[in-house]
Design an enzyme around this catalytic site. Structure first.
Site, PDB file in Angstrom:
ATOM      1  N   THR A  46       0.815  -1.212   0.000  1.00  0.00           N
ATOM      2  CA  THR A  46       0.000   0.000   0.000  1.00  0.00           C
ATOM      3  C   THR A  46       0.847   1.260   0.000  1.00  0.00           C
ATOM      4  O   THR A  46       0.454   2.290  -0.550  1.00  0.00           O
ATOM      5  CB  THR A  46      -0.918  -0.010   1.242  1.00  0.00           C
ATOM      6  OG1 THR A  46      -1.751  -1.146   1.152  1.00  0.00           O
ATOM      7  CG2 THR A  46      -1.781   1.226   1.313  1.00  0.00           C
ATOM      8  N   TYR A  59      -7.753   1.079  -4.264  1.00  0.00           N
ATOM      9  CA  TYR A  59      -6.410   1.392  -4.747  1.00  0.00           C
ATOM     10  C   TYR A  59      -5.731   0.100  -5.165  1.00  0.00           C
ATOM     11  O   TYR A  59      -6.155  -0.997  -4.791  1.00  0.00           O
ATOM     12  CB  TYR A  59      -5.591   2.107  -3.670  1.00  0.00           C
ATOM     13  CG  TYR A  59      -5.276   1.236  -2.479  1.00  0.00           C
ATOM     14  CD1 TYR A  59      -6.154   1.134  -1.407  1.00  0.00           C
ATOM     15  CD2 TYR A  59      -4.098   0.496  -2.435  1.00  0.00           C
ATOM     16  CE1 TYR A  59      -5.874   0.316  -0.325  1.00  0.00           C
ATOM     17  CE2 TYR A  59      -3.814  -0.319  -1.351  1.00  0.00           C
ATOM     18  CZ  TYR A  59      -4.706  -0.404  -0.306  1.00  0.00           C
ATOM     19  OH  TYR A  59      -4.440  -1.217   0.757  1.00  0.00           O
ATOM     20  N   THR A 125       1.720  -4.258   4.423  1.00  0.00           N
ATOM     21  CA  THR A 125       1.635  -4.565   5.859  1.00  0.00           C
ATOM     22  C   THR A 125       1.062  -5.950   6.141  1.00  0.00           C
ATOM     23  O   THR A 125       1.245  -6.475   7.229  1.00  0.00           O
ATOM     24  CB  THR A 125       0.775  -3.512   6.585  1.00  0.00           C
ATOM     25  OG1 THR A 125      -0.513  -3.467   5.968  1.00  0.00           O
ATOM     26  CG2 THR A 125       1.426  -2.146   6.555  1.00  0.00           C
ATOM     27  N   ASP A 126       0.365  -6.543   5.157  1.00  0.00           N
ATOM     28  CA  ASP A 126      -0.337  -7.799   5.438  1.00  0.00           C
ATOM     29  C   ASP A 126       0.592  -8.927   5.879  1.00  0.00           C
ATOM     30  O   ASP A 126       0.256  -9.698   6.778  1.00  0.00           O
ATOM     31  CB  ASP A 126      -1.122  -8.260   4.191  1.00  0.00           C
ATOM     32  CG  ASP A 126      -2.328  -7.373   3.910  1.00  0.00           C
ATOM     33  OD1 ASP A 126      -2.666  -6.530   4.760  1.00  0.00           O
ATOM     34  OD2 ASP A 126      -2.928  -7.534   2.830  1.00  0.00           O
ATOM     35  N   LYS A 198       0.450  -7.425  12.834  1.00  0.00           N
ATOM     36  CA  LYS A 198      -0.642  -6.577  12.354  1.00  0.00           C
ATOM     37  C   LYS A 198      -1.912  -6.973  13.107  1.00  0.00           C
ATOM     38  O   LYS A 198      -2.279  -8.149  13.135  1.00  0.00           O
ATOM     39  CB  LYS A 198      -0.829  -6.748  10.841  1.00  0.00           C
ATOM     40  CG  LYS A 198      -1.848  -5.779  10.262  1.00  0.00           C
ATOM     41  CD  LYS A 198      -1.890  -5.806   8.743  1.00  0.00           C
ATOM     42  CE  LYS A 198      -2.879  -4.764   8.237  1.00  0.00           C
ATOM     43  NZ  LYS A 198      -2.930  -4.672   6.770  1.00  0.00           N
ATOM     44  N   GLU A 317      -2.956 -29.109  28.437  1.00  0.00           N
ATOM     45  CA  GLU A 317      -4.176 -29.785  27.993  1.00  0.00           C
ATOM     46  C   GLU A 317      -3.873 -30.881  26.976  1.00  0.00           C
ATOM     47  O   GLU A 317      -4.678 -31.763  26.745  1.00  0.00           O
ATOM     48  CB  GLU A 317      -5.133 -28.765  27.371  1.00  0.00           C
ATOM     49  CG  GLU A 317      -5.782 -27.837  28.389  1.00  0.00           C
ATOM     50  CD  GLU A 317      -6.851 -26.988  27.718  1.00  0.00           C
ATOM     51  OE1 GLU A 317      -8.022 -27.384  27.753  1.00  0.00           O
ATOM     52  OE2 GLU A 317      -6.499 -25.941  27.151  1.00  0.00           O
TER      53      GLU A 317
HETATM   54  N1  DGL Z   1      -2.342  -5.523  -0.229  1.00  0.00           N
HETATM   55  C1  DGL Z   1      -1.910  -5.332   1.089  1.00  0.00           C
HETATM   56  C2  DGL Z   1      -0.406  -5.515   1.198  1.00  0.00           C
HETATM   57  O1  DGL Z   1       0.323  -5.143   0.298  1.00  0.00           O
HETATM   58  C3  DGL Z   1      -2.338  -4.028   1.573  1.00  0.00           C
HETATM   59  C4  DGL Z   1      -1.966  -3.779   2.961  1.00  0.00           C
HETATM   60  C5  DGL Z   1      -0.836  -2.777   3.106  1.00  0.00           C
HETATM   61  O2  DGL Z   1       0.123  -2.732   2.367  1.00  0.00           O
HETATM   62  O3  DGL Z   1      -0.941  -2.027   4.032  1.00  0.00           O
HETATM   63  O4  DGL Z   1       0.050  -6.024   2.170  1.00  0.00           O
END
Ligand code: DGL
Length: 362
Positions: A46, A59, A125-126, A198, A317
């Site tokens: 992103t 986007y 970020t993913d 995240k 457990e």
């Molecule tokens: N498509 C996601 C990625 O590239 C969007 C999330 C992001 O970059 O914040 O990980």
């Protein structure tokens, strides 16, 4: 240059093909004032996203080149001499072993040639936490390696990418960041690769280090580390000569669970299975039986948890000693998977040795 005037993805394609190295905004005065050198490796995400015609807030990831991302941030040349290279241009949902191996090769070359004081990796970020953790397990260096991204694309109102990138370069170029392993910088906060996670789908305050807290904070004027650099470091793991890493599947536990997803994973050739278990890494009787059967066939089984924080404990457990399982402690399933891939690639598959490796990974 404003984010709106950023060049199109044609420039990204060109820079990927040619692996062009660009010296950005290197004024003689700025370079003389600050000799730190930072290598920026762009992968997409992103932070390099541009508005799409699909819908109002839609986007596309990875459309803006590394050079243009940097040009959009004022005063970067006062922090460091920056060179930028495009490694990939993907949303991090498509992150893969090939890009990981390319990153390692490029960073190792930079270390060997003493090209930089620090490296910044721009990334979606993913799966940022997985890339950060992977790099932290294989790279042997004191040089700061900082992953950065954004929650809003470069064309959004209130884009967070420019400030995050500025702060990432600030951290990567700072002598006090040395010896702290791989770091993640977003939203004025510095996280260690082992703990960064995240935790929110859209908020700019998404990364948290739930079981340890952030290692520090950064703003445009200062860097403050609030935790000492780790005294004991886990031994690094060798990377095979080429991708891919061994197949390890994550199986997510839930109510009304049977053993079918585990049996399917074994049929697909998984060499390891990470259980994203309920609670303390638990699952149903049927799923436990399937996991035990997989372990008897030589598939390495590691219990983690879907809960999002806390430690998975041995033999509470679930009788791990009897069933031949290891537990991931506080490594979430996606990081537990990366570690297990590397362990299997290094021939570490015996449950006690696997468990020891998770204990040693601090
Ligand atoms: N498509 C996601 C990625 O590239 C969007 C999330 C992001 O970059 O914040 O990980």
């Amino acid at each position: 240059m404003t984010p709106h005037s950023l060049r199109s993805n044609r420039s990204i394609q060109a820079s990927i093909c040619l692996t062009v190295v660009l010296m950005i905004g290197l004024g003689a005065t700025a370079a003389a004032a600050n000799p730190a050198r930072v290598l920026v490796l762009a992968t997409g995400g992103t932070i390099a996203g541009q508005a799409s015609a699909r819908a109002g807030n839609a986007y596309d990831s990875g459309k803006v080149s590394a050079a243009d991302l940097i040009s959009a941030v004022p005063d970067m040349d006062k922090l460091a001499r920056i060179s930028a290279e495009q490694i990939s241009a993907i949303g991090s949902q498509d992150m893969n072993d090939k890009v990981w191996f390319d990153l390692v090769a490029r960073i190792r070359a930079a270390i060997e040639k003493k090209e930089a004081n620090g490296v910044v990796i721009t990334h979606g970020t993913d799966t940022m936490e997985e890339t950060a953790f992977f790099l932290s397990r294989v790279l042997e260096t004191d040089m700061p390696i900082v992953l950065v991204g954004s929650m809003r694309p470069s064309t959004a109102i209130g884009a967070d990418g420019p400030a995050n990138l500025y702060e990432a370069v600030k951290v990567a170029s700072a002598p006090e960041s040395r010896g702290r392993g791989v770091l993640v910088v977003l939203n004025d906060t510095i996280h260690g690769a082992r703990w960064a996670q995240k935790t929110n789908t859209t908020s700019v305050e998404t990364f948290r280090s739930r079981d340890a807290g952030p290692v520090g904070y950064v703003d445009t004027g200062s860097i403050r580390f609030v935790q000492p650099a780790a005294a004991v470091r886990a031994p690094k793991l060798k990377l095979p000569d080429a991708a891919p890493l061994p197949r390890v599947d994550i199986v997510y536990s839930h109510a009304n669970m049977d053993g079918a997803p585990i049996e399917d994973a074994v049929k697909r050739g998984a060499k390891g299975i990470v259980l994203a278990g309920v609670g303390d890494g638990n699952t149903s009787k049927g799923a436990l039986e399937a996991l035990a059967a997989a372990a008897r066939q030589g598939v390495v089984v590691v219990r983690s948890t879907r809960v999002g924080s806390g430690f998975v404990n041995r033999n509470v457990e679930v009788n791990d000693d009897t069933l031949g399982f290891a537990v991931s402690l506080d490594l979430n399933p996606q990081k537990a998977r990366v570690l297990l891939q590397l362990l299997i690639a290094n021939g570490i598959t015996e449950p006690k040795a696997v468990q020891q490796a998770y204990v040693a990974t601090w």
